[in-house]
Design a protein around this motif. Structure first.
Motif, PDB file in Angstrom:
ATOM      1  N   ASN A  86       0.806  -1.227   0.000  1.00 19.17           N
ATOM      2  CA  ASN A  86       0.000   0.000   0.000  1.00 19.17           C
ATOM      3  C   ASN A  86       0.836   1.273   0.000  1.00 19.17           C
ATOM      4  O   ASN A  86       0.413   2.291  -0.555  1.00 19.17           O
ATOM      5  N   ALA A  87       2.009   1.254   0.624  1.00 25.86           N
ATOM      6  CA  ALA A  87       2.855   2.449   0.624  1.00 25.86           C
ATOM      7  C   ALA A  87       3.241   2.817  -0.800  1.00 25.86           C
ATOM      8  O   ALA A  87       3.267   3.998  -1.171  1.00 25.86           O
ATOM      9  N   TYR A  88       3.524   1.813  -1.612  1.00 26.25           N
ATOM     10  CA  TYR A  88       3.861   2.038  -3.023  1.00 26.25           C
ATOM     11  C   TYR A  88       2.655   2.589  -3.783  1.00 26.25           C
ATOM     12  O   TYR A  88       2.747   3.586  -4.510  1.00 26.25           O
ATOM     13  N   LEU A  89       1.502   1.945  -3.606  1.00 25.11           N
ATOM     14  CA  LEU A  89       0.299   2.362  -4.327  1.00 25.11           C
ATOM     15  C   LEU A  89      -0.172   3.749  -3.894  1.00 25.11           C
ATOM     16  O   LEU A  89      -0.676   4.522  -4.714  1.00 25.11           O
ATOM     17  N   LEU A  90      -0.010   4.070  -2.611  1.00 29.86           N
ATOM     18  CA  LEU A  90      -0.467   5.356  -2.097  1.00 29.86           C
ATOM     19  C   LEU A  90       0.263   6.513  -2.768  1.00 29.86           C
ATOM     20  O   LEU A  90      -0.361   7.452  -3.264  1.00 29.86           O
ATOM     21  N   LEU A  91       1.578   6.453  -2.790  1.00 27.97           N
ATOM     22  CA  LEU A  91       2.356   7.550  -3.384  1.00 27.97           C
ATOM     23  C   LEU A  91       2.195   7.566  -4.901  1.00 27.97           C
ATOM     24  O   LEU A  91       2.115   8.641  -5.512  1.00 27.97           O
ATOM     25  N   LEU A  92       2.130   6.403  -5.521  1.00 26.31           N
ATOM     26  CA  LEU A  92       1.949   6.356  -6.970  1.00 26.31           C
ATOM     27  C   LEU A  92       0.598   6.923  -7.372  1.00 26.31           C
ATOM     28  O   LEU A  92       0.497   7.769  -8.273  1.00 26.31           O
ATOM     29  N   GLY A  93      -0.474   6.484  -6.704  1.00 24.03           N
ATOM     30  CA  GLY A  93      -1.807   6.972  -7.045  1.00 24.03           C
ATOM     31  C   GLY A  93      -2.007   8.443  -6.756  1.00 24.03           C
ATOM     32  O   GLY A  93      -2.698   9.148  -7.496  1.00 24.03           O
ATOM     33  N   SER A  94      -1.369   8.943  -5.685  1.00 24.23           N
ATOM     34  CA  SER A  94      -1.560  10.340  -5.294  1.00 24.23           C
ATOM     35  C   SER A  94      -0.756  11.302  -6.149  1.00 24.23           C
ATOM     36  O   SER A  94      -1.167  12.446  -6.364  1.00 24.23           O
ATOM     37  N   LEU A  95       0.398  10.865  -6.649  1.00 22.41           N
ATOM     38  CA  LEU A  95       1.321  11.783  -7.310  1.00 22.41           C
ATOM     39  C   LEU A  95       1.432  11.586  -8.813  1.00 22.41           C
ATOM     40  O   LEU A  95       2.150  12.348  -9.471  1.00 22.41           O
ATOM     41  N   VAL A  96       0.749  10.587  -9.379  1.00 26.83           N
ATOM     42  CA  VAL A  96       0.946  10.305 -10.802  1.00 26.83           C
ATOM     43  C   VAL A  96       0.487  11.478 -11.672  1.00 26.83           C
ATOM     44  O   VAL A  96       1.119  11.789 -12.700  1.00 26.83           O
ATOM     45  N   LEU A  97      -0.583  12.170 -11.282  1.00 31.94           N
ATOM     46  CA  LEU A  97      -1.038  13.321 -12.068  1.00 31.94           C
ATOM     47  C   LEU A  97      -0.055  14.481 -11.954  1.00 31.94           C
ATOM     48  O   LEU A  97       0.224  15.169 -12.942  1.00 31.94           O
ATOM     49  N   VAL A  98       0.480  14.694 -10.768  1.00 29.08           N
ATOM     50  CA  VAL A  98       1.487  15.737 -10.596  1.00 29.08           C
ATOM     51  C   VAL A  98       2.765  15.373 -11.344  1.00 29.08           C
ATOM     52  O   VAL A  98       3.441  16.239 -11.904  1.00 29.08           O
ATOM     53  N   GLY A  99       3.099  14.089 -11.374  1.00 26.22           N
ATOM     54  CA  GLY A  99       4.287  13.649 -12.090  1.00 26.22           C
ATOM     55  C   GLY A  99       4.229  13.990 -13.564  1.00 26.22           C
ATOM     56  O   GLY A  99       5.220  14.437 -14.157  1.00 26.22           O
ATOM     57  N   GLY A 100       3.062  13.801 -14.178  1.00 20.10           N
ATOM     58  CA  GLY A 100       2.905  14.164 -15.576  1.00 20.10           C
ATOM     59  C   GLY A 100       3.049  15.660 -15.801  1.00 20.10           C
ATOM     60  O   GLY A 100       3.706  16.109 -16.750  1.00 20.10           O
ATOM     61  N   ALA A 101       2.445  16.459 -14.924  1.00 28.27           N
ATOM     62  CA  ALA A 101       2.545  17.920 -15.049  1.00 28.27           C
ATOM     63  C   ALA A 101       3.970  18.398 -14.804  1.00 28.27           C
ATOM     64  O   ALA A 101       4.439  19.348 -15.441  1.00 28.27           O
ATOM     65  N   LEU A 102       4.668  17.717 -13.899  1.00 30.89           N
ATOM     66  CA  LEU A 102       6.051  18.096 -13.613  1.00 30.89           C
ATOM     67  C   LEU A 102       6.937  17.853 -14.838  1.00 30.89           C
ATOM     68  O   LEU A 102       7.855  18.643 -15.117  1.00 30.89           O
ATOM     69  N   GLY A 103       6.660  16.781 -15.578  1.00 29.09           N
ATOM     70  CA  GLY A 103       7.407  16.526 -16.801  1.00 29.09           C
ATOM     71  C   GLY A 103       7.179  17.601 -17.841  1.00 29.09           C
ATOM     72  O   GLY A 103       8.112  18.019 -18.552  1.00 29.09           O
ATOM     73  N   ASP A 104       5.938  18.082 -17.954  1.00 29.04           N
ATOM     74  CA  ASP A 104       5.646  19.170 -18.892  1.00 29.04           C
ATOM     75  C   ASP A 104       6.389  20.450 -18.505  1.00 29.04           C
ATOM     76  O   ASP A 104       6.820  21.212 -19.367  1.00 29.04           O
ATOM     77  N   LYS A 105       6.525  20.667 -17.199  1.00 29.14           N
ATOM     78  CA  LYS A 105       7.078  21.936 -16.723  1.00 29.14           C
ATOM     79  C   LYS A 105       8.606  21.943 -16.741  1.00 29.14           C
ATOM     80  O   LYS A 105       9.239  22.908 -17.180  1.00 29.14           O
ATOM     81  N   LEU A 106       9.224  20.879 -16.245  1.00 28.38           N
ATOM     82  CA  LEU A 106      10.675  20.846 -16.086  1.00 28.38           C
ATOM     83  C   LEU A 106      11.397  20.129 -17.221  1.00 28.38           C
ATOM     84  O   LEU A 106      12.629  20.193 -17.297  1.00 28.38           O
ATOM     85  N   GLY A 107      10.658  19.431 -18.048  1.00 23.49           N
ATOM     86  CA  GLY A 107      11.287  18.657 -19.112  1.00 23.49           C
ATOM     87  C   GLY A 107      11.075  17.171 -18.871  1.00 23.49           C
ATOM     88  O   GLY A 107      11.333  16.672 -17.765  1.00 23.49           O
ATOM     89  N   ARG A 108      10.604  16.482 -19.894  1.00 19.90           N
ATOM     90  CA  ARG A 108      10.235  15.077 -19.714  1.00 19.90           C
ATOM     91  C   ARG A 108      11.446  14.198 -19.444  1.00 19.90           C
ATOM     92  O   ARG A 108      11.392  13.284 -18.622  1.00 19.90           O
ATOM     93  N   ARG A 109      12.536  14.437 -20.177  1.00 21.49           N
ATOM     94  CA  ARG A 109      13.726  13.618 -19.946  1.00 21.49           C
ATOM     95  C   ARG A 109      14.256  13.830 -18.533  1.00 21.49           C
ATOM     96  O   ARG A 109      14.656  12.877 -17.849  1.00 21.49           O
ATOM     97  N   THR A 110      14.281  15.074 -18.088  1.00 19.04           N
ATOM     98  CA  THR A 110      14.788  15.384 -16.750  1.00 19.04           C
ATOM     99  C   THR A 110      13.981  14.667 -15.674  1.00 19.04           C
ATOM    100  O   THR A 110      14.543  14.037 -14.765  1.00 19.04           O
ATOM    101  N   VAL A 111      12.661  14.747 -15.769  1.00 16.14           N
ATOM    102  CA  VAL A 111      11.803  14.120 -14.766  1.00 16.14           C
ATOM    103  C   VAL A 111      11.866  12.602 -14.872  1.00 16.14           C
ATOM    104  O   VAL A 111      11.859  11.889 -13.858  1.00 16.14           O
ATOM    105  N   PHE A 112      11.944  12.079 -16.096  1.00 10.69           N
ATOM    106  CA  PHE A 112      12.053  10.631 -16.299  1.00 10.69           C
ATOM    107  C   PHE A 112      13.318  10.097 -15.635  1.00 10.69           C
ATOM    108  O   PHE A 112      13.265   9.101 -14.879  1.00 10.69           O
ATOM    109  N   VAL A 113      14.449  10.728 -15.883  1.00  7.71           N
ATOM    110  CA  VAL A 113      15.710  10.276 -15.284  1.00  7.71           C
ATOM    111  C   VAL A 113      15.673  10.444 -13.765  1.00  7.71           C
ATOM    112  O   VAL A 113      16.132   9.561 -13.021  1.00  7.71           O
TER     113      VAL A 113
END
Length: 540
Positions: A86-113
């Protein structure tokens, strides 16, 4: 390739193992392709995205077969084992939308790495964990890393491949996701049996080194059109804290009951924070979950079906390996292989069922598919089917899991179609991300809620069995702790061992019945809410 053609192509691709991948994982691609990228660099970039996302898919499925070994070595309780997942699922489910937006803002390669590095560091910490609390904390960090790398990997495909090439790249990504998610439990089980449960986490380190090298050498720097918008950190943190408190309270309820003050406080606090999250999203200028998309009846209905169906699926596939290993003497490798009918059926039949939504309509398939899945869950709950030896696997577990796989195969493609066609084209990225998060949160809640069902059913069945055997009161009390005590570290009389095995079977049957009920409710919701509405003509 037009948006509609891209949707149709993606809809017909095989999907990753359903317990880990939401129905809209392979559709959250909203990027303009970079021009002038050599074909070789494109292939290397695709390889990097496949390796990166595969680590997240594998870790989402392989840990389940390692839980008994983890419990044995660390002396953890069932509640702690629930939180390892559940610790894995909690952070993944809560932050996955922010993770996508962060890639748009800071650069997809940067956030991916960055996601790969964070995920790998957490994997090493998991392998070194000396106690359950350290393992749970490291798993939470793993979930945060996965929330960065998974959406970024999808966006990178959109940035590297043009419309003509994107459909094939999506299919390749989805196909490898299905393969790795299917083989993950088997390979992970072998690592547990041959080496240690710690090896499943250490394996991520060399894969990550190769992935980062490929990413830095082949993926171009790119940002999204929404780079200027603000990140919804208040919403993300409120969602994570609210879901965390709610899940923790439900996990404690299995041992403390719902009258316990801490349980009541945790659940009430979690619900209050979830309500606060909705209020934050309603007032935010750049919400990670825009509430107006739920004005679409089809979109709301499809997400409700996702919540119910993936709730049952996530819970059943969490307790199945535990039951096979603890009650029936399966090795971790055998338990992982026993789950193969679900992804194999999905992988083989997805291409044939992908076009059924056009012929029969999404509402009909979203009604029939969950009903068939409910039949698969119900087969697991039939008396006598679990009281068998491993030699009869093909006449017991295999039919149930094959029927479950068939139901999921019929459901996933039209569920994707319902989500993506219920909103305007400009909102499909948001819609797919929300559906992705709903699937993750469904599994998160399932492990907590169905953990109560499992433990209470287990204890009731064990008490009845021990009373029938006239077991002394002191051994009876020891037997009541069976979910926490099934570690092999204590010499337990044979009668109690047999009673414990039967009680674990009873717990799984109860979980399977609840999962079947949830699938039937999902079918009913689809029949009532899904109308098969299409986008406005101007959007098509």
């Amino acid at each position: 390739m037009s948006d509609r053609a891209s949707l149709n192509h993606a809809r017909d691709q095989p999907h990753a193992f359903p317990a880990q991948a939401s129905p809209c994982d392979d559709l959250a691609i909203r990027a303009q392709p970079a021009a002038g990228i050599p074909c070789r660099r494109k292939r290397l970039a695709l390889g990097a995205t496949i390796l990166g996302s595969s680590m997240a898919f594998i870790d989402g499925s392989v840990v389940n077969v390692a839980l008994p070994a983890i419990q044995t070595e660390l002396g953890a309780s069932v509640a702690a084992m629930q939180w390892v997942v559940n610790a894995y699922l909690l952070l993944l489910g809560s932050l996955v939308l922010v993770g996508g937006a962060l890639g748009d803002k800071l650069g997809r390669r940067t956030v991916f790495v960055a996601g790969i590095v964070l995920f790998t560091a957490a994997s090493a910490a998991c392998g070194l964990a000396p106690e359950p609390a350290a393992l749970i904390a490291a798993r939470a960090v793993q979930g945060a890393g996965a929330a960065l790398l998974v959406p970024s990997s999808l966006a990178i495909i959109g940035a590297v491949f043009d419309e003509r090439e994107r459909g094939r790249a999506i299919g390749t990504w989805a196909g490898f996701g299905a393969i790795t998610s299917a083989l993950g439990p088997v390979a992970g089980g072998w690592l547990v049996d041959a080496f240690s449960w710690r090896a499943i986490f250490y394996l991520n380190v060399p894969i990550a080194v190769v992935t980062v090298a490929l990413a830095l050498s082949s993926i171009p720097v790119s940002r999204g059109s929404s780079a200027a918008q603000r990140l919804d950190w208040p919403g993300a943190l409120t969602a994570a804290l609210g879901l965390g408190l709610l899940t923790y309270g439900l996990t404690l309820a299995s041992s403390h009951g719902f009258t316990d003050e801490i349980v009541i406080g945790m659940i009430a606090g979690g619900l209050a924070l979830c309500a606060a999250f909705v209020a934050i999203e309603a007032r935010s200028q750049d919400p990670m979950m825009p509430l107006d998309v739920f004005h679409s009846r089809d979109f709301s209905g499809a997400n409700l079906v996702t919540l119910l169906l993936y709730f049952g699926l996530g819970g059943a596939l969490f307790f199945l390996p535990f039951t096979l290993i603890r009650a029936h003497g399966y090795t971790a490798t055998q338990a992982g292989a026993a789950l193969l009918p679900v992804p194999v059926v999905i992988g083989v039949l997805s291409r044939f069922t992908g076009g059924l939504a056009v012929r029969y309509g999404t509402r009909r398939l979203l009604t029939v598919g969950p009903v068939i899945a409910a039949a698969g869950f119900a087969l697991l709950a039939l008396p006598g089917w679990l009281d068998i030896d491993r030699a009869r696997y093909w006449t017991s577990f295999f039919p149930a899991l094959a029927v479950l796989g068939l139901g999921m195969t019929i459901t996933v493609a039209p569920l994707t179609t319902a989500v993506m066609t219920s909103v305007a084209t400009a909102r499909t990225g948001v819609a797919s991300g929300i559906n992705n998060a709903v699937a993750r949160i469904a599994s998160l809640l399932a492990i907590a809620v169905l953990g109560i069902v499992f433990v209470w059913s287990h204890n009731a069945a064990l008490s009845e069995r021990l009373e029938q055997l006239n077991i002394p009161a002191d051994l009876h009390r020891e037997g009541q702790l069976a979910p926490d005590m099934m570690t092999g570290a204590h010499a337990v009389p044979a009668e109690i061992v047999a009673a414990q095995s039967d009680a674990i079977d009873a717990g799984l049957r109860a979980v399977a019945l609840v999962s079947a009920l949830c699938a039937l409710l999902g079918a009913a919701c689809a029949a009532v809410t899904i109308r098969g509405q299409q986008k406005p003509q101007s959007e098509q």
